[in-house]
Design an enzyme around this catalytic site. Structure first.
Site, PDB file in Angstrom:
ATOM      1  N   THR A   1     -19.262  23.749   9.255  1.00  0.00           N
ATOM      2  CA  THR A   1     -20.500  23.160   8.731  1.00  0.00           C
ATOM      3  C   THR A   1     -21.206  22.346   9.805  1.00  0.00           C
ATOM      4  O   THR A   1     -22.440  22.393   9.925  1.00  0.00           O
ATOM      5  CB  THR A   1     -20.209  22.292   7.488  1.00  0.00           C
ATOM      6  OG1 THR A   1     -19.601  23.112   6.488  1.00  0.00           O
ATOM      7  CG2 THR A   1     -21.481  21.670   6.932  1.00  0.00           C
ATOM      8  N   CYS A   2     -20.448  21.639  10.607  1.00  0.00           N
ATOM      9  CA  CYS A   2     -21.031  20.805  11.658  1.00  0.00           C
ATOM     10  C   CYS A   2     -21.767  21.652  12.692  1.00  0.00           C
ATOM     11  O   CYS A   2     -22.868  21.295  13.135  1.00  0.00           O
ATOM     12  CB  CYS A   2     -19.942  19.975  12.336  1.00  0.00           C
ATOM     13  SG  CYS A   2     -18.957  18.996  11.183  1.00  0.00           S
TER      14      CYS A   2
END
Length: 162
Positions: free
Chosen positions: A47-48
């Site tokens: 996600t990052c």
């Protein structure tokens, strides 16, 4: 935990740049002007890498149009990992990558998360808008969520205040 309208505390963060390792005290770095600081649980994580950091990079110009002088990404990784992550994603100068190597600053903010054997002390996922050293807005995600710290969400809040 740090609260809205609270003074951003002093601490020690680093980044790896052209001149080597640079040291920053967030209280001094964000003392004047409007800045966004967002934190990710870890560099190179899905996600990052796919959403959180790229969102801020792609909207950097719109943040600047709202008066934001700098966008900063914090993670509990060392400065070398943060530099490699930024290089891999090709983020350029849109976002400053800040290392909270041992998680001490995240703990000072009350925004650390102990993931145990999975990764140890990490930062919670959050974003804050800092104006003249004061936390004007604080958006802390619930566990395994990615909504209120997203670049679009924070930008929309800033635009709604204009």
């Amino acid at each position: 935990m740090i609260k809205e309208n609270g003074l951003l505390p002093s601490g020690s963060l680093t980044s790896k740049g052209e001149l080597g390792i640079q040291h920053y005290d967030p209280q001094e770095l964000f003392a004047k002007g409007t800045h966004v600081l967002f934190a990710v649980p870890g560099a190179f994580t899905p996600t990052c890498s796919e959403k959180h950091l790229p969102g801020y990079v792609s909207l950097a110009q719109e943040f600047a149009e709202q008066g934001v002088q700098s966008i900063n990404c914090l993670s509990v990784n060392d400065a070398f990992v943060m530099k490699a992550w930024g290089d891999q994603l090709g983020i350029g100068d849109e976002v400053r990558l800040l290392s909270d190597g041992n998680g001490e600053y995240s703990q000072t903010l009350g925004l650390a998360n102990d993931t145990g054997a999975f990764g140890g002390i990490r930062s919670k996922r959050y974003a804050m808008v800092i104006v003249d050293g004061i936390v004007e807005h604080l958006f802390v995600e619930d566990e395994k969520q990615f909504e209120v710290s997203a670049a679009r969400y924070v930008l929309d809040v800033l635009k709604s205040e204009q």
